[in-house]
Design a protein around this motif. Structure first.
Motif, PDB file in Angstrom:
ATOM      1  N   UNK A 122      -5.827   3.181  -4.297  1.00 40.72           N
ATOM      2  CA  UNK A 122      -4.793   3.941  -5.158  1.00 40.72           C
ATOM      3  C   UNK A 122      -3.317   3.014  -5.883  1.00 40.72           C
ATOM      4  N   UNK A 123      -3.733   1.753  -4.739  1.00 38.30           N
ATOM      5  CA  UNK A 123      -2.247   0.752  -5.461  1.00 38.30           C
ATOM      6  C   UNK A 123      -2.693   0.584  -6.519  1.00 38.30           C
ATOM      7  N   UNK A 124      -3.937  -0.023  -7.303  1.00 35.94           N
ATOM      8  CA  UNK A 124      -4.227  -0.062  -8.287  1.00 35.94           C
ATOM      9  C   UNK A 124      -4.364   0.761  -9.919  1.00 35.94           C
ATOM     10  N   UNK A 125      -4.656   2.322  -8.775  1.00 35.61           N
ATOM     11  CA  UNK A 125      -4.440   3.312  -9.536  1.00 35.61           C
ATOM     12  C   UNK A 125      -3.216   3.778  -9.377  1.00 35.61           C
ATOM     13  N   UNK A 126      -1.610   4.208  -9.197  1.00 37.16           N
ATOM     14  CA  UNK A 126      -0.705   3.956  -9.468  1.00 37.16           C
ATOM     15  C   UNK A 126      -0.378   3.087 -10.681  1.00 37.16           C
ATOM     16  N   UNK A 127      -0.791   1.785 -10.194  1.00 35.34           N
ATOM     17  CA  UNK A 127       0.562   0.717 -10.863  1.00 35.34           C
ATOM     18  C   UNK A 127      -0.341   0.933 -12.258  1.00 35.34           C
ATOM     19  N   UNK A 128      -1.591   0.816 -12.332  1.00 26.64           N
ATOM     20  CA  UNK A 128      -1.841   2.040 -14.429  1.00 26.64           C
ATOM     21  C   UNK A 128      -1.336   2.595 -14.421  1.00 26.64           C
ATOM     22  N   UNK A 129      -1.101   3.955 -13.192  1.00 26.29           N
ATOM     23  CA  UNK A 129      -0.026   4.993 -13.984  1.00 26.29           C
ATOM     24  C   UNK A 129       1.344   4.394 -14.171  1.00 26.29           C
ATOM     25  N   UNK A 130       1.783   3.435 -14.052  1.00 31.22           N
ATOM     26  CA  UNK A 130       3.188   3.049 -14.387  1.00 31.22           C
ATOM     27  C   UNK A 130       3.513   2.431 -15.638  1.00 31.22           C
ATOM     28  N   UNK A 131       2.176   1.743 -15.824  1.00 29.31           N
ATOM     29  CA  UNK A 131       1.672   0.905 -16.661  1.00 29.31           C
ATOM     30  C   UNK A 131       1.973   2.363 -18.152  1.00 29.31           C
ATOM     31  N   UNK A 132       0.617   3.280 -17.996  1.00 32.65           N
ATOM     32  CA  UNK A 132       0.358   4.225 -19.204  1.00 32.65           C
ATOM     33  C   UNK A 132       1.752   4.719 -19.471  1.00 32.65           C
ATOM     34  N   UNK A 133       3.224   5.102 -18.182  1.00 29.16           N
ATOM     35  CA  UNK A 133       3.658   5.615 -18.316  1.00 29.16           C
ATOM     36  C   UNK A 133       4.765   4.726 -19.004  1.00 29.16           C
ATOM     37  N   UNK A 134       4.347   3.774 -18.770  1.00 24.95           N
ATOM     38  CA  UNK A 134       5.607   3.217 -19.304  1.00 24.95           C
ATOM     39  C   UNK A 134       6.593   2.420 -18.974  1.00 24.95           C
ATOM     40  N   UNK A 135       6.946   2.324 -17.567  1.00 22.21           N
ATOM     41  CA  UNK A 135       8.341   2.416 -16.272  1.00 22.21           C
ATOM     42  C   UNK A 135       8.259   1.166 -16.497  1.00 22.21           C
ATOM     43  N   UNK A 136       9.359   1.014 -17.000  1.00 20.46           N
ATOM     44  CA  UNK A 136       9.833  -0.749 -17.472  1.00 20.46           C
ATOM     45  C   UNK A 136       9.650  -2.390 -16.431  1.00 20.46           C
ATOM     46  N   UNK A 137       9.866  -1.655 -15.262  1.00 22.81           N
ATOM     47  CA  UNK A 137      10.109  -2.130 -13.845  1.00 22.81           C
ATOM     48  C   UNK A 137       9.623  -1.825 -12.342  1.00 22.81           C
ATOM     49  N   UNK A 138       8.434  -2.240 -12.418  1.00 23.10           N
ATOM     50  CA  UNK A 138       7.920  -2.512 -10.686  1.00 23.10           C
ATOM     51  C   UNK A 138       8.077  -2.909  -9.653  1.00 23.10           C
ATOM     52  N   UNK A 139       7.854  -2.546  -8.902  1.00 19.83           N
ATOM     53  CA  UNK A 139       8.216  -3.941  -6.793  1.00 19.83           C
ATOM     54  C   UNK A 139       7.660  -3.480  -6.383  1.00 19.83           C
ATOM     55  N   UNK A 140       6.696  -4.635  -5.857  1.00 16.21           N
ATOM     56  CA  UNK A 140       5.482  -4.715  -5.075  1.00 16.21           C
ATOM     57  C   UNK A 140       6.298  -5.087  -3.666  1.00 16.21           C
ATOM     58  N   UNK A 141       6.169  -3.285  -2.769  1.00 16.28           N
ATOM     59  CA  UNK A 141       6.925  -3.341  -1.780  1.00 16.28           C
ATOM     60  C   UNK A 141       5.948  -4.383  -0.177  1.00 16.28           C
ATOM     61  N   UNK A 142       5.755  -5.311  -0.113  1.00 21.48           N
ATOM     62  CA  UNK A 142       4.340  -4.841   0.812  1.00 21.48           C
ATOM     63  C   UNK A 142       5.433  -4.827   2.572  1.00 21.48           C
ATOM     64  N   UNK A 143       4.472  -3.537   3.031  1.00 17.22           N
ATOM     65  CA  UNK A 143       5.247  -3.325   3.810  1.00 17.22           C
ATOM     66  C   UNK A 143       4.435  -3.239   5.388  1.00 17.22           C
ATOM     67  N   UNK A 144       4.978  -2.687   6.112  1.00 20.63           N
ATOM     68  CA  UNK A 144       4.560  -2.935   7.690  1.00 20.63           C
ATOM     69  C   UNK A 144       4.223  -4.385   8.138  1.00 20.63           C
ATOM     70  N   UNK A 145       5.400  -5.337   7.775  1.00 21.85           N
ATOM     71  CA  UNK A 145       4.977  -6.889   7.874  1.00 21.85           C
ATOM     72  C   UNK A 145       5.103  -6.827   9.234  1.00 21.85           C
ATOM     73  N   UNK A 146       5.917  -6.116  10.019  1.00 18.13           N
ATOM     74  CA  UNK A 146       6.367  -6.117  11.380  1.00 18.13           C
ATOM     75  C   UNK A 146       4.810  -6.292  12.188  1.00 18.13           C
ATOM     76  N   UNK A 147       3.564  -5.253  12.039  1.00 19.82           N
ATOM     77  CA  UNK A 147       2.312  -5.549  12.261  1.00 19.82           C
ATOM     78  C   UNK A 147       2.018  -6.386  11.660  1.00 19.82           C
ATOM     79  N   UNK A 148       2.027  -7.651  11.665  1.00 21.56           N
ATOM     80  CA  UNK A 148       1.087  -8.700  10.825  1.00 21.56           C
ATOM     81  C   UNK A 148       2.320 -10.281  11.217  1.00 21.56           C
ATOM     82  N   UNK A 149       2.840  -9.469  12.078  1.00 19.94           N
ATOM     83  CA  UNK A 149       3.348 -10.839  12.871  1.00 19.94           C
ATOM     84  C   UNK A 149       4.276 -11.573  12.014  1.00 19.94           C
ATOM     85  N   UNK A 150       4.677 -10.354  10.931  1.00 22.25           N
ATOM     86  CA  UNK A 150       5.553 -11.054   9.786  1.00 22.25           C
ATOM     87  C   UNK A 150       5.008 -13.031   9.060  1.00 22.25           C
ATOM     88  N   UNK A 151       3.523 -12.825   8.775  1.00 21.33           N
ATOM     89  CA  UNK A 151       2.736 -13.299   8.315  1.00 21.33           C
ATOM     90  C   UNK A 151       2.446 -14.203   7.166  1.00 21.33           C
TER      91      UNK A 151
END
Length: 417
Positions: A122-151
Motif C-alpha cells: 500500500x505504501x508503494x501504491x499510494x506513492x504511485x497514485x500521488x505521482x499520477x495525481x501530480x501531487x507536487x510534494x511528498x513527505x515520507x513519515x516513518x511512524x512508530x519510531x518509539x516501538x523500534x527504540x528510535x533506531x
C-alpha cells in the motif's frame, strides 16, 4: 492573505494516519475542549491507558468499532504562518477511490510507514497514485519510531528504500521525517529522542514548504462559473463574470480571448468580495469585467489570445473508476463535468487497466471495476477546453457522472490533447 496548504495523508492500515492528524490538531491547540473531553471519555471507556487521538478524525461509528478509516475526513487548523486543510484518506485497498478523491486537490501528501513493518504494497501504491495525481510534494513519515527504540538504522533503511522507489515515479519533491505520532516525537517540535535527525519537525516542514511556484502562472485560464448582472438601479450597467482562476495571472488592461467563441476583448476590472484588485491568480475567486458586451455563459473560458487550451471532443485519459454497482465498458454514456462545463460523453475504448502493484505491466481489459485505474478514450458531445493534466490539474481533470443516479462514477486525468 495567509497561505493555504492542502495536504492528504496516505499509507497502509494501522500506520497511524488518524493518530498523526489528531496529534497535529492537539499540538496546535486546534481542538475544542469538548472534542478533547469526548475523545478522552471514549479512550477511557475502551480501557486505553492513553488518549487515543485517532478518535478525533475517525468520526464514523463503523470506523471506531473496526479501528480503521473509511471515509475521507477533512479537518482544518492554522498556525501563525499558514492555514491547513487535511484530507485523512483510508488505507484499505477497497477505498482507493476515496484516497484519489482526497489527494486530487492536495499540494502535499504525507505517506506514513510503520517503522516495524517497513514499506508495504500500500505504501508503494499510494506513492504511485500521488505521482499520477501530480501531487507536487511528498513527505515520507516513518511512524512508530518509539516501538523500534528510535533506531536510526531502521529509519534510514526505510527512507533509502522509498527514495529508490520514488525515483521511478514523477516525484518532484521528497522529504523523509522519523516520527512517533502517539508520543508527539518530531511532529510539532524536534524530538530529543532522535538527536541524529538533523531535519525539521513535520509541522515546521508543513509551515515552510514552498508551494507558490507549484501553481501554473503561465497559462491564463479562467472558467466562467456565473454571469453577474445586479438588478439594482445603482449598478444597472454592471456585468461581471465570476469564477476561480485555474492558472495564470489576470490584470486589468490585459487582452483576453473568450472561448469557445474565439472573440477578443480587454479586462477593464477585477473585483473581489473585499473590492477591486490589481491582479488575480490561482486559486483566487474573482469577478472579471470586460470592455466589450460579449455573449458569455457558464462553461465558457477566458484565456490569452496566443495561449489557449485545446478545444477537443476526443479525450485520452487515465481514470479511476468509483462505481461499485456498474463497471465501465465501451459504449457507456455519462455526463462529463470539466471545469464549469457539463456535457455528455460516450466511452469509445479501454486501452488498458493499470496494475498498480507492479506499476509497469499494462493489462488488457474489456471493463473497469471499482477502484480500477485505466487508460480510456472518450468522446464528448460538445468540445471541451482542456489542457494536459500534467500541465494543469484544473483544466486537465474531470469527473464522470451517472445521469440516472447523479452519482460520481469516475475521476479522470487528461493525458493527451
Amino acid at each position: 492573505m495567509m497561505d493555504l496548504l492542502r495536504f492528504a495523508t496516505a499509507g497502509s492500515v494501522d500506520d497511524g494516519k488518524s493518530t498523526l492528524i489528531g496529534r497535529l490538531l492537539y499540538d496546535t491547540k486546534s481542538l475544542f475542549a469538548d472534542q478533547l473531553a469526548a475523545v478522552e471519555a471514549v479512550s477511557a471507556a475502551r480501557g486505553d491507558d492513553y488518549t487515543d487521538l485517532a478518535l478525533v478524525t475517525d468520526g464514523l461509528r463503523a470506523e471506531r468499532e473496526q479501528g480503521i478509516t473509511i471515509d475521507v475526513a477533512y479537518r482544518y487548523f492554522a498556525t501563525p504562518r499558514r492555514k491547513f486543510i487535511i484530507a485523512d484518506t483510508p488505507g484499505h485497498l477497497q477505498y482507493t477511490r476515496n484516497m484519489v478523491t482526497g489527494a486530487s486537490t492536495a499540494d502535499l501528501a504525507l505517506i506514513l510507514v510503520d517503522a516495524r513493518k517497513g514499506l508495504v504494497e500500500q505504501s508503494r501504491r499510494h506513492a504511485f497514485l500521488c505521482s499520477l495525481l501530480r501531487v507536487p510534494h511528498l513527505v515520507l513519515c516513518v511512524n512508530k519510531m518509539d516501538l523500534v527504540n528510535y533506531d536510526q538504522a531502521v529509519y534510514e533503511n526505510i527512507a533509502n528504500e522509498f527514495a529508490a522507489f520514488a525515483a521511478k515515479l514523477d516525484v518532484p519533491d521528497l522529504t523523509s521525517i522519523p516520527i512517533s505520532a502517539l508520543r508527539g516525537d518530531n511532529v510539532a517540535t524536534r524530538s530529543a529522542a532522535m538527536p541524529w535527525h538533523q531535519g525539521p519537525s513535520l509541522l515546521h516542514h508543513l509551515e515552510h514548504v514552498h508551494i507558490a511556484s507549484d501553481r501554473n502562472l503561465v497559462d491564463a485560464r479562467f472558467p466562467v462559473q456565473h454571469v453577474i448582472r445586479p438588478q439594482s438601479t445603482t449598478v444597472a450597467d454592471y456585468r461581471g463574470y465570476a469564477g476561480q482562476v485555474a492558472s495564470g495571472i489576470f490584470k486589468p488592461g490585459d487582452e483576453v480571448m473568450i472561448l469557445p467563441a474565439g472573440l477578443s476583448t480587454r479586462i477593464t476590472g477585477i473585483d473581489t468580495y473585499d473590492g477591486p484588485v490589481a491582479e488575480a491568480y490561482p486559486p483566487m475567486s474573482v469577478t472579471i469585467r470586460l470592455a466589450d458586451d460579449i455573449d458569455i455563459a457558464r462553461g465558457d473560458l477566458i484565456s490569452r489570445p496566443h495561449n489557449t487550451p485545446h478545444t477537443t471532443q476526443n479525450i485520452d485519459a487515465m481514470i479511476c473508476w468509483m462505481d461499485e454497482r456498474h463497471p465501465l465498458a465501451p459504449g457507456g454514456r455519462y455526463a462529463i463535468k470539466h471545469t464549469t462545463r457539463t456535457t455528455r460523453a460516450v466511452i469509445k475504448n479501454i486501452n488498458y487497466r493499470l496494475d498498480i502493484n507492479t506499476l509497469h505491466r499494462h493489462e488488457t481489459a474489456t471493463q473497469l471495476e471499482l477502484n480500477d485505474i485505466g487508460r480510456i478514450q472518450l468522446r464528448a458531445t460538445q468540445p471541451l477546453l482542456a489542457d494536459e493534466y500534467r500541465r494543469n490539474r484544473t483544466t486537465g481533470g474531470f469527473i464522470l457522472i451517472n445521469e440516472a443516479s447523479n452519482r460520481t462514477v469516475a475521476a479522470g486525468m487528461i493525458m493527451n490533447t
